[in-house]
Design an enzyme around this catalytic site. Structure first.
Site, PDB file in Angstrom:
ATOM      1  N   ASN A   9     -30.154 -22.402 -10.001  1.00 52.92           N
ATOM      2  CA  ASN A   9     -31.160 -21.345  -9.850  1.00 52.92           C
ATOM      3  C   ASN A   9     -32.474 -22.000  -9.459  1.00 52.92           C
ATOM      4  O   ASN A   9     -33.100 -22.684 -10.275  1.00 52.92           O
ATOM      5  CB  ASN A   9     -31.294 -20.605 -11.194  1.00 52.92           C
ATOM      6  CG  ASN A   9     -32.449 -19.625 -11.194  1.00 52.92           C
ATOM      7  OD1 ASN A   9     -32.960 -19.248 -10.142  1.00 52.92           O
ATOM      8  ND2 ASN A   9     -32.866 -19.209 -12.381  1.00 52.92           N
ATOM      9  N   TRP A  10     -32.863 -21.807  -8.209  1.00 51.15           N
ATOM     10  CA  TRP A  10     -34.075 -22.478  -7.712  1.00 51.15           C
ATOM     11  C   TRP A  10     -35.358 -21.734  -8.090  1.00 51.15           C
ATOM     12  O   TRP A  10     -36.456 -22.164  -7.752  1.00 51.15           O
ATOM     13  CB  TRP A  10     -33.989 -22.657  -6.185  1.00 51.15           C
ATOM     14  CG  TRP A  10     -33.001 -23.702  -5.768  1.00 51.15           C
ATOM     15  CD1 TRP A  10     -32.223 -24.478  -6.589  1.00 51.15           C
ATOM     16  CD2 TRP A  10     -32.678 -24.094  -4.425  1.00 51.15           C
ATOM     17  NE1 TRP A  10     -31.445 -25.333  -5.837  1.00 51.15           N
ATOM     18  CE2 TRP A  10     -31.695 -25.117  -4.516  1.00 51.15           C
ATOM     19  CE3 TRP A  10     -33.102 -23.685  -3.162  1.00 51.15           C
ATOM     20  CZ2 TRP A  10     -31.154 -25.732  -3.382  1.00 51.15           C
ATOM     21  CZ3 TRP A  10     -32.570 -24.295  -2.038  1.00 51.15           C
ATOM     22  CH2 TRP A  10     -31.606 -25.306  -2.148  1.00 51.15           C
ATOM     23  N   GLU A  98     -35.962 -14.682 -17.545  1.00 53.53           N
ATOM     24  CA  GLU A  98     -37.328 -14.564 -17.019  1.00 53.53           C
ATOM     25  C   GLU A  98     -37.567 -13.156 -16.474  1.00 53.53           C
ATOM     26  O   GLU A  98     -38.664 -12.620 -16.557  1.00 53.53           O
ATOM     27  CB  GLU A  98     -37.574 -15.645 -15.948  1.00 53.53           C
ATOM     28  CG  GLU A  98     -37.738 -17.014 -16.605  1.00 53.53           C
ATOM     29  CD  GLU A  98     -37.334 -18.203 -15.756  1.00 53.53           C
ATOM     30  OE1 GLU A  98     -37.194 -18.056 -14.526  1.00 53.53           O
ATOM     31  OE2 GLU A  98     -37.153 -19.294 -16.340  1.00 53.53           O
ATOM     32  N   GLY A 174     -35.752 -24.334 -19.604  1.00 53.17           N
ATOM     33  CA  GLY A 174     -36.957 -25.024 -19.135  1.00 53.17           C
ATOM     34  C   GLY A 174     -37.708 -25.738 -20.242  1.00 53.17           C
ATOM     35  O   GLY A 174     -38.845 -26.156 -20.057  1.00 53.17           O
ATOM     36  N   SER A 214     -31.582 -26.127 -19.854  1.00 51.55           N
ATOM     37  CA  SER A 214     -31.852 -27.570 -19.813  1.00 51.55           C
ATOM     38  C   SER A 214     -30.593 -28.414 -19.606  1.00 51.55           C
ATOM     39  O   SER A 214     -30.440 -29.470 -20.214  1.00 51.55           O
ATOM     40  CB  SER A 214     -32.620 -28.006 -21.069  1.00 51.55           C
ATOM     41  OG  SER A 214     -33.864 -27.335 -21.128  1.00 51.55           O
ATOM     42  N   GLY A 235     -31.328 -24.725 -13.908  1.00 49.55           N
ATOM     43  CA  GLY A 235     -32.630 -24.459 -13.297  1.00 49.55           C
ATOM     44  C   GLY A 235     -33.232 -25.738 -12.756  1.00 49.55           C
ATOM     45  O   GLY A 235     -32.884 -26.213 -11.667  1.00 49.55           O
ATOM     46  N   GLY A 236     -34.135 -26.333 -13.533  1.00 47.11           N
ATOM     47  CA  GLY A 236     -34.904 -27.499 -13.089  1.00 47.11           C
ATOM     48  C   GLY A 236     -34.088 -28.598 -12.414  1.00 47.11           C
ATOM     49  O   GLY A 236     -34.474 -29.105 -11.358  1.00 47.11           O
TER      50      GLY A 236
END
Ligand code: PEP
Length: 251
Positions: A9-10, A98, A174, A214, A235-236
């Protein structure tokens, strides 16, 4: 028997050029990764270009959200699932925490979006997960259960074939705090039991349940080592082709 899914997921990162560059860098790094489905979710403005540049590869492209309807209309700022499909996507992420936290997403809107996305021919990654206070007050399971009940309401067993669940504890997204493999397995097992109740054992057994929060190259293997963890929503660590490919190639 459940093919793992590793999805990136960018979020709201990367201008178009950088999105293409990352996608093209990823392509050879995962070209032989036949053990899992690989999905990336760039921002809306990059979907079409990235999907075109990845055509013929084993990387699928997802949107990060969609409208509740496929009918065209006066819905300023919205993007219909049918338009996402038209842009070359095969998947959409719905109900990310989010969106729930900052943009008013509810179980009801998740349900409407999921139905619209399925009818446009997309596969849907439905996100669920509790906040820290919900976990600390002992309500994690009841929160996740109501997200599943609400989000999947009215879906048939055959609809579920194009659904993927992502369990993403909000406190792990995150933050660098990953759920332990035991915590992930416990909730994934619970999710599968809930699905068995609502849609029967066979549908529950076939459902891919991803963990998100994470996930990094150095913790993916211990998460994937659990019976009910069928992949990850990242994500990250998905923003860079090298680290995302190490997650994809966790074996
Ligand atoms: C996410 O955005 O779905 C996510 C899990 O983020 P991160 O991996 O950065 O925690």
């Amino acid at each position: 028997m459940r093919k793992p899914v590793i999805a990136g997921n960018w979020k709201m990162y990367k201008l178009l050029g950088e999105a293409v560059e990352t996608a093209l860098a990823l392509k050879p790094l995962v070209a032989n990764s036949t053990h899992c489905d690989v999905v990336i979710a760039p921002v809306f403005t990059a979907l079409k270009t990235v999907a075109d540049r990845l055509e013929g590869s084993n990387i699928k492209v997802a949107a990060q959200d969609c409208a509740v309807q496929n009918e065209f209309g006066a819905q300023t700022g919205e993007v219909a699932p049918v338009m996402i499909r038209d842009a070359g996507c095969s998947h959409v992420i719905i109900g990310h925490s989010e969106r729930r936290q900052f943009f008013g997403e509810t179980n009801e809107s998740v349900n409407k979006k999921t139905k619209a996305a399925l009818s446009a021919g997309l596969a849907v990654i439905v996100c669920v997960g509790e906040s820290l206070s919900e976990r600390e007050s002992g309500n994690a399971e009841s929160v996740v259960k109501s997200q599943l009940f609400g989000g999947l309401a009215g879906l048939t067993v055959s609809d579920l074939e194009r659904i993927i669940i992502a369990y993403e504890p909000v406190w792990a997204i995150g933050t660098g705090k990953t759920a332990t493999p035991e915590q992930a397995q416990e909730m994934h097992g619970f999710i599968r039991r809930v699905l068995a109740e609502t849609h029967g054992a066979e549908a529950a057994d076939s459902m891919r349940i991803l963990y998100g929060g994470s996930v990094k190259p150095d913790n993916i293997a211990s998460l994937m080592n659990n019976e009910d963890v069928d992949g990850a929503l990242v994500g990250g660590a998905s923003l860079e082709a090298g680290s995302f490919s190490r997650i994809v190639n966790y074996k």
